[in-house]
Scaffold this active site. Structure first.
Site, PDB file in Angstrom:
ATOM      1  N   GLU A  38     -14.984  55.125  20.088  1.00  0.00           N
ATOM      2  CA  GLU A  38     -15.629  54.855  21.372  1.00  0.00           C
ATOM      3  C   GLU A  38     -17.139  54.873  21.194  1.00  0.00           C
ATOM      4  O   GLU A  38     -17.766  55.949  21.238  1.00  0.00           O
ATOM      5  CB  GLU A  38     -15.235  55.932  22.400  1.00  0.00           C
ATOM      6  CG  GLU A  38     -13.757  55.983  22.699  1.00  0.00           C
ATOM      7  CD  GLU A  38     -13.486  56.540  24.088  1.00  0.00           C
ATOM      8  OE1 GLU A  38     -12.738  55.894  24.830  1.00  0.00           O
ATOM      9  OE2 GLU A  38     -14.038  57.602  24.446  1.00  0.00           O
ATOM     10  N   GLU A  94     -18.281  62.542  26.002  1.00  0.00           N
ATOM     11  CA  GLU A  94     -18.793  63.290  27.155  1.00  0.00           C
ATOM     12  C   GLU A  94     -18.715  64.787  26.893  1.00  0.00           C
ATOM     13  O   GLU A  94     -19.567  65.552  27.358  1.00  0.00           O
ATOM     14  CB  GLU A  94     -18.014  62.880  28.421  1.00  0.00           C
ATOM     15  CG  GLU A  94     -18.448  61.481  28.879  1.00  0.00           C
ATOM     16  CD  GLU A  94     -17.362  60.668  29.566  1.00  0.00           C
ATOM     17  OE1 GLU A  94     -16.362  61.247  30.018  1.00  0.00           O
ATOM     18  OE2 GLU A  94     -17.530  59.433  29.646  1.00  0.00           O
ATOM     19  N   HIS A 124     -14.140  63.853  22.888  1.00  0.00           N
ATOM     20  CA  HIS A 124     -14.711  62.745  23.668  1.00  0.00           C
ATOM     21  C   HIS A 124     -16.238  62.885  23.710  1.00  0.00           C
ATOM     22  O   HIS A 124     -16.758  63.998  23.779  1.00  0.00           O
ATOM     23  CB  HIS A 124     -14.122  62.750  25.085  1.00  0.00           C
ATOM     24  CG  HIS A 124     -14.427  61.488  25.818  1.00  0.00           C
ATOM     25  ND1 HIS A 124     -15.653  61.267  26.405  1.00  0.00           N
ATOM     26  CD2 HIS A 124     -13.694  60.369  26.022  1.00  0.00           C
ATOM     27  CE1 HIS A 124     -15.643  60.051  26.955  1.00  0.00           C
ATOM     28  NE2 HIS A 124     -14.464  59.487  26.737  1.00  0.00           N
ATOM     29  N   SER A 138     -15.571  50.254  28.003  1.00  0.00           N
ATOM     30  CA  SER A 138     -15.563  49.082  28.882  1.00  0.00           C
ATOM     31  C   SER A 138     -14.422  48.110  28.580  1.00  0.00           C
ATOM     32  O   SER A 138     -14.595  46.888  28.655  1.00  0.00           O
ATOM     33  CB  SER A 138     -16.921  48.370  28.848  1.00  0.00           C
ATOM     34  OG  SER A 138     -17.937  49.261  29.283  1.00  0.00           O
ATOM     35  N   ASN A 185      -7.757  57.310  30.336  1.00  0.00           N
ATOM     36  CA  ASN A 185      -8.437  58.595  30.488  1.00  0.00           C
ATOM     37  C   ASN A 185      -9.036  58.613  31.890  1.00  0.00           C
ATOM     38  O   ASN A 185      -9.994  57.891  32.164  1.00  0.00           O
ATOM     39  CB  ASN A 185      -9.527  58.710  29.411  1.00  0.00           C
ATOM     40  CG  ASN A 185     -10.398  59.940  29.592  1.00  0.00           C
ATOM     41  OD1 ASN A 185     -10.112  60.800  30.417  1.00  0.00           O
ATOM     42  ND2 ASN A 185     -11.480  60.019  28.816  1.00  0.00           N
ATOM     43  N   LYS A 190     -10.590  60.952  33.352  1.00  0.00           N
ATOM     44  CA  LYS A 190     -11.801  61.774  33.440  1.00  0.00           C
ATOM     45  C   LYS A 190     -11.740  62.664  34.696  1.00  0.00           C
ATOM     46  O   LYS A 190     -10.649  63.056  35.098  1.00  0.00           O
ATOM     47  CB  LYS A 190     -13.059  60.891  33.398  1.00  0.00           C
ATOM     48  CG  LYS A 190     -13.035  59.945  32.190  1.00  0.00           C
ATOM     49  CD  LYS A 190     -14.344  59.261  31.916  1.00  0.00           C
ATOM     50  CE  LYS A 190     -14.211  58.373  30.692  1.00  0.00           C
ATOM     51  NZ  LYS A 190     -15.444  57.720  30.282  1.00  0.00           N
ATOM     52  N   GLY A 210     -18.463  53.195  30.008  1.00  0.00           N
ATOM     53  CA  GLY A 210     -18.861  53.178  31.414  1.00  0.00           C
ATOM     54  C   GLY A 210     -20.045  52.281  31.703  1.00  0.00           C
ATOM     55  O   GLY A 210     -20.640  52.350  32.784  1.00  0.00           O
TER      56      GLY A 210
HETATM   57  P1  13P Z   1     -14.792  53.184  30.215  1.00  0.00           P
HETATM   58  O1  13P Z   1     -13.519  52.378  29.955  1.00  0.00           O
HETATM   59  O2  13P Z   1     -14.991  53.519  31.629  1.00  0.00           O
HETATM   60  O3  13P Z   1     -15.957  52.538  29.538  1.00  0.00           O
HETATM   61  O4  13P Z   1     -14.577  54.607  29.474  1.00  0.00           O
HETATM   62  C1  13P Z   1     -14.125  54.658  28.176  1.00  0.00           C
HETATM   63  C2  13P Z   1     -13.779  56.057  27.832  1.00  0.00           C
HETATM   64  O5  13P Z   1     -14.639  56.910  27.744  1.00  0.00           O
HETATM   65  C3  13P Z   1     -12.360  56.396  27.656  1.00  0.00           C
HETATM   66  O6  13P Z   1     -12.196  57.656  27.100  1.00  0.00           O
END
Ligand code: 13P
Length: 253
Positions: free
Chosen positions: A169, A99, A97, A215, A11, A13, A175
Site C-alpha cells: 500500500e 495509518e 497498516h 485508491s 478495510n 477503518k 485515500g
Molecule cells: P483507500 O482504498 O481508501 O485508498 O484505502 C486503502 C487502504 O488503506 C486499505 O487498507
C-alpha cells in the site's frame, strides 16, 4: 506459475457503528453468494466483529481485524489479543497498516512481534508495507520495502508464515484517489515477491498472495488484476458501500 487464488479484502477503518456494519455485511453476504473463485475478507471495527461474524455465518466472506496485540492476555489496557480475535470468528488480522505506523508510531520491530503472535495463534497476518511519497520521490521505494519486509518477518518460523498475505500500500495512494499505475504496482509487487523468495524460499514466495491497496475502485481493479504479481486488493473507501465493493469483487465482469 503458482496458481494463487485472488483475494479481495475490505478495510473499513474507523467507520460504521455496529448496526451499520451489520447492515453492510448482510448486503455483502447476498452479493458474495456464489463468488467462489475469490477469497473475500472484510475488516470492521473491533466493536462490530462479533455481530458481523454472526451475519456472515454460512457465507464465503471471512472476517478480519484491523489490528492485534502481540500477547495473548495480561494487563494491557485497551488492547485486543490474537486469541480474543479468533474467539469472535476472525481468520485474518491486518498488521502494520501505514495509518498505524504513522499515527501510532508502530515500528518494524513491533509489527514483527504482532505478525509472530498472530501467526502463532492461527490468525493469518495481512502484513502491510509501502513507501511514502517523499521516499518514492527520493528513489527509496525498494529500500523501504526491503527493510519493512526483512524486519517484519525476522525470526518467525517458516511454518507460521505459510498462510501469510502481504499488502503493498503506497502511502501516497491511500485515500487520495491517486492509485499507483498498474506498472508502478506490478513493479513493486515483483520486487516484493523477489524479496520473499530470498527470505522464505521460492515455493513460499510463489504461493504468498500480494495485494495492492491505495485508491482501488471498480474502475481500476480489472487492470490491476491482469498483472502477474498482483493477487488481489486491500480496499479502503470503496469497500464501505456494499454495492460498490461488490463491483470490485466482480471485477471479471
Ligand atoms: P483507500 O482504498 O481508501 O485508498 O484505502 C486503502 C487502504 O488503506 C486499505 O487498507
Amino acid at each position: 506459475m503458482a496458481n494463487r487464488k485472488p483475494f479481495i479484502a475490505g478495510n473499513w477503518k474507523m467507520h460504521k457503528t455496529c448496526t451499520e456494519s451489520v447492515e453492510t455485511a448482510k448486503r455483502l453476504k447476498e452479493i458474495g453468494a456464489g463468488l467462489t473463485d475469490i477469497d473475500i475478507m472484510i475488516a470492521p471495527a473491533f466493536t462490530s466483529l462479533y455481530a458481523v461474524f454472526d451475519v456472515l455465518k454460512g457465507s464465503n466472506i471471512l472476517l478480519g481485524a484491523q489490528n492485534v496485540f502481540w500477547k495473548n492476555e495480561g494487563a494491557y489496557t485497551g488492547e485486543v489479543s490474537p486469541v480474543m480475535l479468533t474467539s469472535v470468528g476472525c481468520i485474518y488480522a491486518i498488521i502494520g497498516h501505514s495509518e498505524r505506523r504513522s499515527y501510532f508510531q508502530e515500528s518494524d520491530e513491533l509489527i514483527n512481534q504482532k505478525i509472530a503472535a498472530a501467526a502463532r495463534n492461527g490468525l493469518i497476518p495481512v502484513f502491510c508495507i509501502g513507501e511514502t511519497e517523499q521516499e518514492r520521490d527520493a528513489d527509496k521505494t525498494k529500500n523501504v520495502l526491503d527493510k519493512q519486509l526483512t524486519k517484519g518477518l525476522q525470526d518467525i518460523a517458516l511454518d507460521d508464515l505459510k498462510t501469510l498475505v502481504v499488502a503493498y500500500e503506497p502511502v501516497w495512494a491511500i485515500g487520495t484517489g491517486k492509485s499507483a499505475t498498474t506498472e508502478q504496482a506490478q513493479d513493486a509487487h515483483a520486487f516484493i515477491r523477489g524479496k520473499l523468495n530470498s527470505i522464505l524460499g521460492s515455493s513460499m514466495a510463489e504461493q504468498i498472495r500480494i495485494l495492492y491497496g491505495g485508491s482501488v475502485k471498480p474502475g481500476n481493479i480489472g487492470e490491476l488484476m491482469k498483472t502477474p504479481d498482483i493477487d488481489g486488493a486491500l480496499v479502503g473507501g470503496a469497500s464501505l458501500e456494499a454495492d460498490t465493493f461488490g463491483e470490485i469483487l466482480k471485477y471479471r465482469g
